[in-house]
Design a protein around this motif. Structure first.
Motif, PDB file in Angstrom:
ATOM      1  N   ASN A 161      13.218  31.209  32.860  1.00  9.46           N
ATOM      2  CA  ASN A 161      14.635  31.286  32.514  1.00  9.46           C
ATOM      3  C   ASN A 161      15.353  31.016  33.804  1.00  9.46           C
ATOM      4  O   ASN A 161      14.742  31.575  34.940  1.00  9.46           O
ATOM      5  N   LYS A 162      16.396  30.352  33.898  1.00 13.79           N
ATOM      6  CA  LYS A 162      17.037  30.182  35.109  1.00 13.79           C
ATOM      7  C   LYS A 162      17.935  31.367  35.539  1.00 13.79           C
ATOM      8  O   LYS A 162      18.495  32.017  34.357  1.00 13.79           O
ATOM      9  N   ILE A 163      18.142  31.992  36.608  1.00  9.06           N
ATOM     10  CA  ILE A 163      18.793  33.157  36.747  1.00  9.06           C
ATOM     11  C   ILE A 163      19.971  32.647  37.923  1.00  9.06           C
ATOM     12  O   ILE A 163      19.640  32.078  38.724  1.00  9.06           O
ATOM     13  N   GLY A 164      21.035  33.430  37.541  1.00 12.90           N
ATOM     14  CA  GLY A 164      22.253  32.965  38.469  1.00 12.90           C
ATOM     15  C   GLY A 164      23.281  34.156  38.740  1.00 12.90           C
ATOM     16  O   GLY A 164      23.074  35.260  37.940  1.00 12.90           O
ATOM     17  N   VAL A 165      24.118  33.920  39.402  1.00 12.57           N
ATOM     18  CA  VAL A 165      25.244  35.002  39.705  1.00 12.57           C
ATOM     19  C   VAL A 165      26.724  34.091  39.847  1.00 12.57           C
ATOM     20  O   VAL A 165      26.801  33.110  40.189  1.00 12.57           O
ATOM     21  N   SER A 166      27.506  34.628  38.958  1.00 10.32           N
ATOM     22  CA  SER A 166      28.881  34.087  38.919  1.00 10.32           C
ATOM     23  C   SER A 166      29.982  35.142  39.568  1.00 10.32           C
ATOM     24  O   SER A 166      29.688  36.310  39.119  1.00 10.32           O
ATOM     25  N   ILE A 167      31.046  34.706  39.881  1.00  8.07           N
ATOM     26  CA  ILE A 167      32.166  35.517  40.362  1.00  8.07           C
ATOM     27  C   ILE A 167      33.136  35.169  39.802  1.00  8.07           C
ATOM     28  O   ILE A 167      33.754  33.913  39.542  1.00  8.07           O
ATOM     29  N   ALA A 168      34.100  36.250  39.177  1.00  6.92           N
ATOM     30  CA  ALA A 168      35.157  36.014  38.409  1.00  6.92           C
ATOM     31  C   ALA A 168      36.243  37.057  39.437  1.00  6.92           C
ATOM     32  O   ALA A 168      35.980  38.085  40.018  1.00  6.92           O
ATOM     33  N   TYR A 169      37.490  36.763  39.197  1.00  8.06           N
ATOM     34  CA  TYR A 169      38.420  37.668  39.701  1.00  8.06           C
ATOM     35  C   TYR A 169      39.430  38.087  38.810  1.00  8.06           C
ATOM     36  O   TYR A 169      39.996  37.117  38.024  1.00  8.06           O
ATOM     37  N   LEU A 170      39.707  39.188  38.610  1.00  9.48           N
ATOM     38  CA  LEU A 170      40.428  40.050  37.604  1.00  9.48           C
ATOM     39  C   LEU A 170      41.925  40.440  38.163  1.00  9.48           C
ATOM     40  O   LEU A 170      41.690  41.338  38.895  1.00  9.48           O
ATOM     41  N   GLN A 171      42.878  39.745  37.855  1.00  9.46           N
ATOM     42  CA  GLN A 171      44.102  40.165  38.409  1.00  9.46           C
ATOM     43  C   GLN A 171      44.715  41.081  37.372  1.00  9.46           C
ATOM     44  O   GLN A 171      45.326  40.546  36.275  1.00  9.46           O
ATOM     45  N   LEU A 172      44.863  42.060  37.861  1.00 16.24           N
ATOM     46  CA  LEU A 172      45.085  43.436  36.824  1.00 16.24           C
ATOM     47  C   LEU A 172      46.990  43.468  36.946  1.00 16.24           C
ATOM     48  O   LEU A 172      47.888  43.704  35.914  1.00 16.24           O
ATOM     49  N   SER A 173      47.265  42.954  38.283  1.00 16.02           N
ATOM     50  CA  SER A 173      48.947  43.060  38.656  1.00 16.02           C
ATOM     51  C   SER A 173      49.375  42.042  39.742  1.00 16.02           C
ATOM     52  O   SER A 173      48.133  41.646  40.209  1.00 16.02           O
TER      53      SER A 173
END
Length: 169
Positions: free
Chosen positions: A112-124
């Motif tokens: 399996n390929k393993i990876g990391v992703s980054i997301a930004y959640l703007q709550l306000s």
């Protein structure tokens, strides 16, 4: 003849992933995280009646792609911003992760390929948090295996929503 893929994707997104499960090709298992946001008094910050709450319509999700923040928005999808508000007690924010977020392959394990992703959640306008996901992918299958919220490991997505305590000032 109607395509069943969208329905299958919706159903499979709510299942959790484990190395013991071998999904069929092209499925997105565990590609969703649900988070309840509470203040220090454990009051629901997704409930508009709570002082200092976050308005769902103001929320935005961004993915880090090629070192740039890219806003998620596809008007043709049921959840154009990959966000949904689940009306439960407490309310939960449903965040869908897709293969569009897949960027950082860091290795392989058991084929399996393993990876990391980054997301930004703007709550306000004043609050933007970071969500890091670890994922596995093989033969078109995609699975979120771990979720961090602002650097704190929350665990593996599953049937229990995560709880995040926000220190509101």
């Amino acid at each position: 003849m109607k395509k069943l893929l969208p329905l299958f994707f919706i159903l499979s997104a709510f299942m959790s992933c484990s190395r013991d499960n071998v999904p069929q090709s092209g499925t997105h298992i565990g590609a969703v995280a649900e988070i309840s946001f509470l203040n220090q008094n454990h009051e629901d910050l997704l409930d508009t009646l709570t002082p200092g709450s976050f308005a769902f319509d103001d929320m935005r999700l961004y993915y880090l792609k090629h070192d740039k923040k890219v806003e998620v928005y596809d008007p043709h999808m049921d959840a154009p911003r990959d966000l949904r508000l689940i009306k439960a007690t407490p309310k939960r924010l449903w965040i869908g992760f897709s293969t569009d977020t897949v960027e950082g392959v860091i290795g392989e394990k058991d084929g399996n390929k393993i990876g990391v992703s980054i997301a930004y959640l703007q709550l306000s306008d004043a609050v933007t948090d970071t969500i890091k996901t670890e994922w596995e992918s093989q033969s078109g299958n995609f699975c979120i295996t771990k979720v961090w919220y602002n650097g704190e490991l929350l665990g593996q997505p599953g049937s229990t929503p995560f709880k995040v305590i926000k220190n509101q000032e």
